[in-house]
Design a protein around this motif. Structure first.
Motif, PDB file in Angstrom:
ATOM      1  N   TYR A   1       0.832  -1.196   0.000  1.00  0.00           N
ATOM      2  CA  TYR A   1       0.000   0.000   0.000  1.00  0.00           C
ATOM      3  C   TYR A   1       0.877   1.260   0.000  1.00  0.00           C
ATOM      4  O   TYR A   1       2.064   1.218   0.334  1.00  0.00           O
ATOM      5  CB  TYR A   1      -0.926   0.015   1.220  1.00  0.00           C
ATOM      6  N   LEU A   2       0.260   2.382  -0.342  1.00  0.00           N
ATOM      7  CA  LEU A   2       0.994   3.643  -0.411  1.00  0.00           C
ATOM      8  C   LEU A   2       1.444   4.078   0.976  1.00  0.00           C
ATOM      9  O   LEU A   2       0.707   3.931   1.951  1.00  0.00           O
ATOM     10  CB  LEU A   2       0.108   4.736  -1.013  1.00  0.00           C
TER      11      LEU A   2
ATOM     12  N   GLU B   1       2.607   7.305   1.281  1.00  0.00           N
ATOM     13  CA  GLU B   1       2.283   8.731   1.260  1.00  0.00           C
ATOM     14  C   GLU B   1       1.365   8.997   0.084  1.00  0.00           C
ATOM     15  O   GLU B   1       1.286   8.209  -0.853  1.00  0.00           O
ATOM     16  CB  GLU B   1       3.541   9.590   1.168  1.00  0.00           C
ATOM     17  N   HIS B   2       0.672  10.112   0.143  1.00  0.00           N
ATOM     18  CA  HIS B   2      -0.311  10.448  -0.888  1.00  0.00           C
ATOM     19  C   HIS B   2       0.241  11.555  -1.783  1.00  0.00           C
ATOM     20  O   HIS B   2       0.378  12.694  -1.351  1.00  0.00           O
ATOM     21  CB  HIS B   2      -1.628  10.888  -0.246  1.00  0.00           C
ATOM     22  N   GLY B   3       0.561  11.215  -3.004  1.00  0.00           N
ATOM     23  CA  GLY B   3       1.084  12.202  -3.938  1.00  0.00           C
ATOM     24  C   GLY B   3       2.581  12.373  -3.791  1.00  0.00           C
ATOM     25  O   GLY B   3       3.207  11.903  -2.835  1.00  0.00           O
TER      26      GLY B   3
ATOM     27  N   GLU C   1       1.004  15.289   6.431  1.00  0.00           N
ATOM     28  CA  GLU C   1      -0.347  15.002   5.940  1.00  0.00           C
ATOM     29  C   GLU C   1      -1.414  15.125   7.018  1.00  0.00           C
ATOM     30  O   GLU C   1      -2.577  15.384   6.712  1.00  0.00           O
ATOM     31  CB  GLU C   1      -0.395  13.597   5.334  1.00  0.00           C
TER      32      GLU C   1
ATOM     33  N   SER D   1       6.181  12.927   5.380  1.00  0.00           N
ATOM     34  CA  SER D   1       4.896  13.150   4.727  1.00  0.00           C
ATOM     35  C   SER D   1       3.741  12.482   5.453  1.00  0.00           C
ATOM     36  O   SER D   1       2.664  13.060   5.602  1.00  0.00           O
ATOM     37  CB  SER D   1       4.936  12.639   3.282  1.00  0.00           C
ATOM     38  N   SER D   2       3.944  11.243   5.919  1.00  0.00           N
ATOM     39  CA  SER D   2       2.806  10.435   6.338  1.00  0.00           C
ATOM     40  C   SER D   2       3.059   9.707   7.654  1.00  0.00           C
ATOM     41  O   SER D   2       4.196   9.604   8.133  1.00  0.00           O
ATOM     42  CB  SER D   2       2.484   9.404   5.251  1.00  0.00           C
TER      43      SER D   2
END
Length: 223
Positions: free
Chosen positions: A41-42, A44-46, A138, A174-175
C-alpha cells in the motif's frame, strides 16, 4: 477451520515458542494461515518536494488551531523569549536535554523537568518548551517520544501553553507510515494534532481538557 480457531492456534504457537507447530492435534497447520501480509500500500499520498512537505505541515498545523512560527537558528532565542513574554509566562518547564541556548534570552523562571515534580506543581507552571521526535505533514501531527529534549509526557500535558520546536526539514515526514519507521514503539509516544480539545453533545468546543490549551509550533530551519 474458523477464524477463531486460527487466532487461538497462533496464540498457542506463540506461547510454545514454535512458529512451525501444528494448528491442532495431529494437524499440520491451516493452509494459508501464515501467508505474509501484503504491505504494498501507499506510504504517502502524492509526490511532493521537501519544501512542499514542510508547507503542508504548516498548513495542517494551522488548520488544527496550532499557532505556527518560522525561525532560523540565529533568531530562535529571541523568538522564544517574545512568545513567552506575549503569553505572560512567569515560569517555564525545561526538559533536561533542551538546548540551553534556546532560552538564553527568556525571562521566566526555569522549572527543570524531574521525577519529583508533581502534577500539582506542573499545573502552576505557565509554559513548557520542547523539541519533538517527528512531525507528520499530511495530518499536521507532532510526535513526542520522551527524549531528553522533550521531557516526560506529563510535563507537556499539564501546563496550559506548549511551544514545540520542529527542525525542518530533518524532522518532517509526509505520512504516518513514514513517521512510524522513525519511532521506537516501546517509548512513551504522544501524538499531538493541535491544542487539546473536546466537544460535548451540542458540539460546543472546549480546549485544554486533557492537554495544553495553546500549542505554538516553531519550524526551525538551518539547525
Amino acid at each position: 477451520m474458523s477464524s477463531r480457531d486460527v487466532i487461538l492456534n497462533r496464540i498457542r504457537r506463540a506461547l510454545n515458542g514454535s512458529p512451525g507447530a501444528s494448528d491442532g492435534p495431529g494437524g499440520s497447520g491451516a493452509p494459508g494461515a501464515e501467508e505474509p501480509v501484503d504491505r504494498s500500500y501507499l506510504t504517502e499520498h502524492g509526490a511532493r518536494s521537501t519544501e512542499e512537505t514542510v508547507e503542508l505541515l504548516a498548513e495542517n498545523l494551522a488548520d488544527y488551531r496550532a499557532i505556527v512560527h518560522r525561525s532560523d537558528a540565529d533568531g530562535l532565542a529571541e523568538l522564544l523569549a517574545r512568545l513567552l513574554a506575549v503569553r505572560g509566562a512567569r515560569s517555564v518547564v525545561v526538559p533536561p536535554g533542551l538546548d540551553a541556548s534556546w532560552l538564553k534570552a527568556a525571562d521566566p523562571v526555569r522549572v527543570h523537568d524531574r521525577a519529583e515534580l508533581t502534577p500539582q506543581q506542573l499545573d502552576e507552571v505557565d509554559s513548557v518548551v520542547t523539541g519533538c521526535a517527528v512531525a507528520v505533514a499530511e495530518t499536521g501531527t507532532i510526535v513526542l517520544d520522551g527524549s531528553p529534549d522533550q521531557g516526560r509526557r506529563r510535563s507537556t500535558l499539564v501546563p496550559d501553553h506548549h511551544i514545540c520546536v520542529v527542525r525542518v526539514p530533518d524532522q518532517v515526514v509526509s505520512s504516518v507510515p513514514q513517521a512510524l519507521q522513525r519511532l521506537d514503539p516501546v517509548r512513551p509516544l504522544t501524538w499531538i494534532s493541535g491544542p487539546s480539545a473536546t466537544s460535548d453533545i451540542e458540539l460546543d468546543r472546549v480546549e485544554g481538557v486533557h492537554g495544553p490549551r495553546t500549542l505554538e509550533v516553531v519550524l526551525l530551519s538551518g539547525a
